[in-house]
Design a protein around this motif. Structure first.
Motif, PDB file in Angstrom:
ATOM      1  N   ARG A 196       0.825  -1.211   0.000  1.00  0.00           N
ATOM      2  CA  ARG A 196       0.000   0.000   0.000  1.00  0.00           C
ATOM      3  C   ARG A 196       0.854   1.253   0.000  1.00  0.00           C
ATOM      4  O   ARG A 196       1.070   1.897  -1.001  1.00  0.00           O
ATOM      5  CB  ARG A 196      -0.945  -0.009   1.198  1.00  0.00           C
ATOM      6  CG  ARG A 196      -1.945  -1.174   1.183  1.00  0.00           C
ATOM      7  CD  ARG A 196      -2.857  -1.113   2.385  1.00  0.00           C
ATOM      8  NE  ARG A 196      -3.806  -2.231   2.398  1.00  0.00           N
ATOM      9  CZ  ARG A 196      -4.682  -2.446   3.362  1.00  0.00           C
ATOM     10  NH1 ARG A 196      -4.748  -1.615   4.407  1.00  0.00           N
ATOM     11  NH2 ARG A 196      -5.496  -3.490   3.300  1.00  0.00           N
ATOM     12  N   ASP A 198       4.185   4.001   5.143  1.00  0.00           N
ATOM     13  CA  ASP A 198       3.905   3.858   6.572  1.00  0.00           C
ATOM     14  C   ASP A 198       3.411   2.458   6.913  1.00  0.00           C
ATOM     15  O   ASP A 198       3.786   1.883   7.946  1.00  0.00           O
ATOM     16  CB  ASP A 198       2.869   4.903   7.012  1.00  0.00           C
ATOM     17  CG  ASP A 198       3.443   6.307   7.028  1.00  0.00           C
ATOM     18  OD1 ASP A 198       4.681   6.427   7.161  1.00  0.00           O
ATOM     19  OD2 ASP A 198       2.674   7.277   6.893  1.00  0.00           O
ATOM     20  N   GLU A 199       2.560   1.903   6.074  1.00  0.00           N
ATOM     21  CA  GLU A 199       2.033   0.566   6.317  1.00  0.00           C
ATOM     22  C   GLU A 199       3.139  -0.485   6.192  1.00  0.00           C
ATOM     23  O   GLU A 199       3.158  -1.471   6.935  1.00  0.00           O
ATOM     24  CB  GLU A 199       0.896   0.259   5.341  1.00  0.00           C
ATOM     25  CG  GLU A 199      -0.371   1.045   5.589  1.00  0.00           C
ATOM     26  CD  GLU A 199      -1.001   0.727   6.938  1.00  0.00           C
ATOM     27  OE1 GLU A 199      -0.909  -0.435   7.384  1.00  0.00           O
ATOM     28  OE2 GLU A 199      -1.599   1.650   7.553  1.00  0.00           O
ATOM     29  N   LYS A 225       4.057  -2.921   9.351  1.00  0.00           N
ATOM     30  CA  LYS A 225       3.998  -4.380   9.249  1.00  0.00           C
ATOM     31  C   LYS A 225       5.346  -5.004   9.577  1.00  0.00           C
ATOM     32  O   LYS A 225       5.420  -6.033  10.273  1.00  0.00           O
ATOM     33  CB  LYS A 225       3.558  -4.788   7.845  1.00  0.00           C
ATOM     34  CG  LYS A 225       3.409  -6.300   7.704  1.00  0.00           C
ATOM     35  CD  LYS A 225       2.860  -6.696   6.356  1.00  0.00           C
ATOM     36  CE  LYS A 225       2.732  -8.217   6.265  1.00  0.00           C
ATOM     37  NZ  LYS A 225       2.189  -8.670   4.967  1.00  0.00           N
ATOM     38  N   HIS A 228       0.755   4.228  15.184  1.00  0.00           N
ATOM     39  CA  HIS A 228       1.593   3.092  14.812  1.00  0.00           C
ATOM     40  C   HIS A 228       2.611   2.793  15.916  1.00  0.00           C
ATOM     41  O   HIS A 228       2.875   1.622  16.222  1.00  0.00           O
ATOM     42  CB  HIS A 228       2.318   3.386  13.499  1.00  0.00           C
ATOM     43  CG  HIS A 228       1.410   3.367  12.309  1.00  0.00           C
ATOM     44  ND1 HIS A 228       1.864   3.577  11.017  1.00  0.00           N
ATOM     45  CD2 HIS A 228       0.068   3.161  12.199  1.00  0.00           C
ATOM     46  CE1 HIS A 228       0.845   3.497  10.180  1.00  0.00           C
ATOM     47  NE2 HIS A 228      -0.252   3.266  10.878  1.00  0.00           N
TER      48      HIS A 228
END
Length: 538
Positions: free
Chosen positions: A351, A354-355, A359, A393
């Motif tokens: 995506r 940041d994702e 993860k 996060h």
């Protein structure tokens, strides 16, 4: 969750692996040397008293002297010990390869507040100086609290702890305690009242988790067994001169049975018929009321190979650990701390940036918690997560970190994420980690982890030749080097030789020596077989 204990017995060592659903989570090594002495009691002799450190070194019969701190000599250490037990309330910690009495059996439990049984226990006097308590040459009874770790000798204490199946006897502490894992107040009261009726001395006793629902007859036998053991130790202390072993703790197999089987594991599989029979006799003698599953492994394949343990142990020695996503963590161990670095590696995400980072960090958290426990990493641990911009996060990663470390029975303390994206944590260090147990510093690089590059070695030889050529009387030079360096001189670095031959008008011959260290080289003149003063050998 299926938990199994797999025991591999060999003449030189015993290995115990704890498996959870077939995956190794902890491993303990006990070797026939002085690294497996935690829990043992020795008649030692004070070697040196160090007022500046408020400590003393005690000779207990090994190359390294044992370290005895002032708090482990003073009467006030009794109070400190119980306070420490309260701090370790939820830390069911297992010591040494070893699973020792002091750190495994005692730290797994917590104690109550002082009750009426110990009201007479007065507050400790002001701290005394070590030189007023011990003198050089004095004989003293000590128990090993921690085996030697690295360059540090074993740590000892004068406050003895003897662990049984249901209780721990502390003859130097007048206190009654109950594991906080026994939460039923009615049961806690029952245990305390029952012990008051049976206790005939001022010894300290702590009920272990396994003591829940114990009957009076079983408790009485346990107390009698522990008291008799202490009397035997005292008698041997009176009749033995320093330095000598007075009491040897149970070996790794029996400690696994006593402290892990039925409490931590559902089944024990062992590959030695002799040890299997000994375990059966041990259960009949000390734990007749407990029906435990003990199986003799009779397969042709080595037991650790059959359970895929050997390969997991080998992988646990690597610095780099790959994550399923393609990221990885690097684990670097130093004398003072352990640094763990998280990297995205081959993982590019699906995506957004940041994702991808989130993860990777979340996956790293689970692997770090697993590796810390498996490798038994202790002391100060610094984790460098990949920088995250969103507060949500960061909070998610920290929450996951706290949750993942709950499975670890060793006492841990995790500090908040710093502005630099670092997590600082401590984990109680009671025994050698897996790397220190199985490995030693590389004789090739002396533990630095680095060697000079081939090009750097060539340049070093060039400088030595240039410096010594003017003083040599021979008409040619011979340089013996490692084959890899010889290949460089005959290939990409040949221009160095051409330059020197042109400058000094003397031919230079390069000879490979397969047995040389890669950084080793010798420079000779053709007229003399002896090495020149410019030889270099690490």
């Amino acid at each position: 969750m299926l938990k199994e204990l797999v025991v591999n017995c060999a003449p030189h060592e015993t290995r115990v692996a704890l498996l959870e659903d077939g995956t190794i989570v902890e491993v303990f090594n006990e070797r026939r040397d002085d690294t497996s002495i935690s829990g043992n009691i020795y008649k030692g002799r004070v070697q040196r008293v160090l007022p500046g450190m408020q400590a003393a070194f005690v000779d207990i019969g090994f190359d390294q002297a044992a370290f005895l701190y002032v708090d482990d000599v003073l009467d006030s250490a009794s109070l400190k010990l119980c306070r420490q037990l309260e701090q370790d309330a939820d830390a069911e910690e297992r010591d040494d390869d070893e699973l020792t009495v002091n750190e495994m059996a005692v730290n797994e439990m917590a104690v109550d507040e002082m009750d009426e049984e110990t009201e007479s226990w007065k507050a400790p006097a002001p701290e005394c100086a070590i030189q007023g308590l011990l003198v050089e040459g004095q004989e003293i009874l000590v128990q090993v609290a921690k085996s030697s770790i690295g360059s540090k000798g074993p740590r000892v204490t004068t406050h003895i702890s003897l662990a049984g199946r249901y209780m721990v006897l502390m003859p130097t502490v007048d206190h009654i305690g109950i594991s906080r894992r026994i939460t039923d107040e009615t049961e806690r009261t029952r245990l305390k009242e029952m012990l008051k009726e049976l206790r005939k001395n001022n010894f300290g006793y702590i009920f272990r988790t396994q003591a829940k629902d114990i009957d009076e007859v079983t408790l009485s036998k346990e107390i009698e067994f522990l008291n008799n053991t202490w009397q035997d130790i005292q008698e041997k202390d009176r009749t033995t001169s320093a330095t000598a072993l007075v009491y040897k703790d149970l070996n790794a197999t029996f400690r696994a049975v006593r402290d892990l089987l039925a409490n931590e594991a559902d089944k024990l599989i062992i590959d030695s018929k002799k040890e299997y029979e000994s375990v059966q006799n041990f259960l009949k003698k000390l734990m007749p009321d407990v029906n435990l599953s003990v199986e003799l492994y009779q397969g042709k394949e080595p037991i650790f190979d059959a359970y895929n343990i050997e390969g997991d142990i080998t992988r646990a020695l690597n610095k780099k650990v790959w994550l399923k996503s393609g990221g990885y963590i690097i684990i670097e161990q130093t004398e003072a701390l352990v640094a763990i670095d998280v990297n995205t590696g081959r993982y590019v995400g699906k995506r957004n940036f940041d994702e991808t980072i989130l993860k990777t960090n979340l996956e790293a958290v689970k692997e770090i918690a697993y590796q810390v426990r498996l490798r038994n990493i202790g002391g100060i641990i610094i984790i460098d997560f990949i920088d995250m911009r969103k507060t949500a996060h960061k909070d998610k990663v920290m929450a996951q970190m706290h949750e993942a470390m709950k499975k670890d029975k060793s006492q841990t303390n995790i500090l908040p994420l710093t502005e630099l994206g670092l997590v600082q944590m401590t984990r109680k260090r009671t025994r050698r980690n897996l790397t220190r147990t199985l490995c030693e510093p590389c004789f090739y690089c002396n533990g630095t982890g680095y060697l000079l590059s081939g090009k750097s070695i060539c340049y070093k030889i060039y400088k030595d030749l240039a410096a010594e050529a003017r003083d040599m009387m021979g008409n040619r030079f011979t340089v013996k080097v490692h084959p890899e360096i010889a290949q460089l001189f005959h290939g990409s670095e040949n221009h160095l030789l051409v330059s020197l031959e042109s400058k000094f008008a003397k031919p230079i011959s390069i000879y490979p020596e397969p047995h040389y260290h890669i950084e080793e080289y010798h420079i000779f003149e053709s007229l003399s077989p002896k090495p020149s003063k410019g030889e270099n050998q690490p």
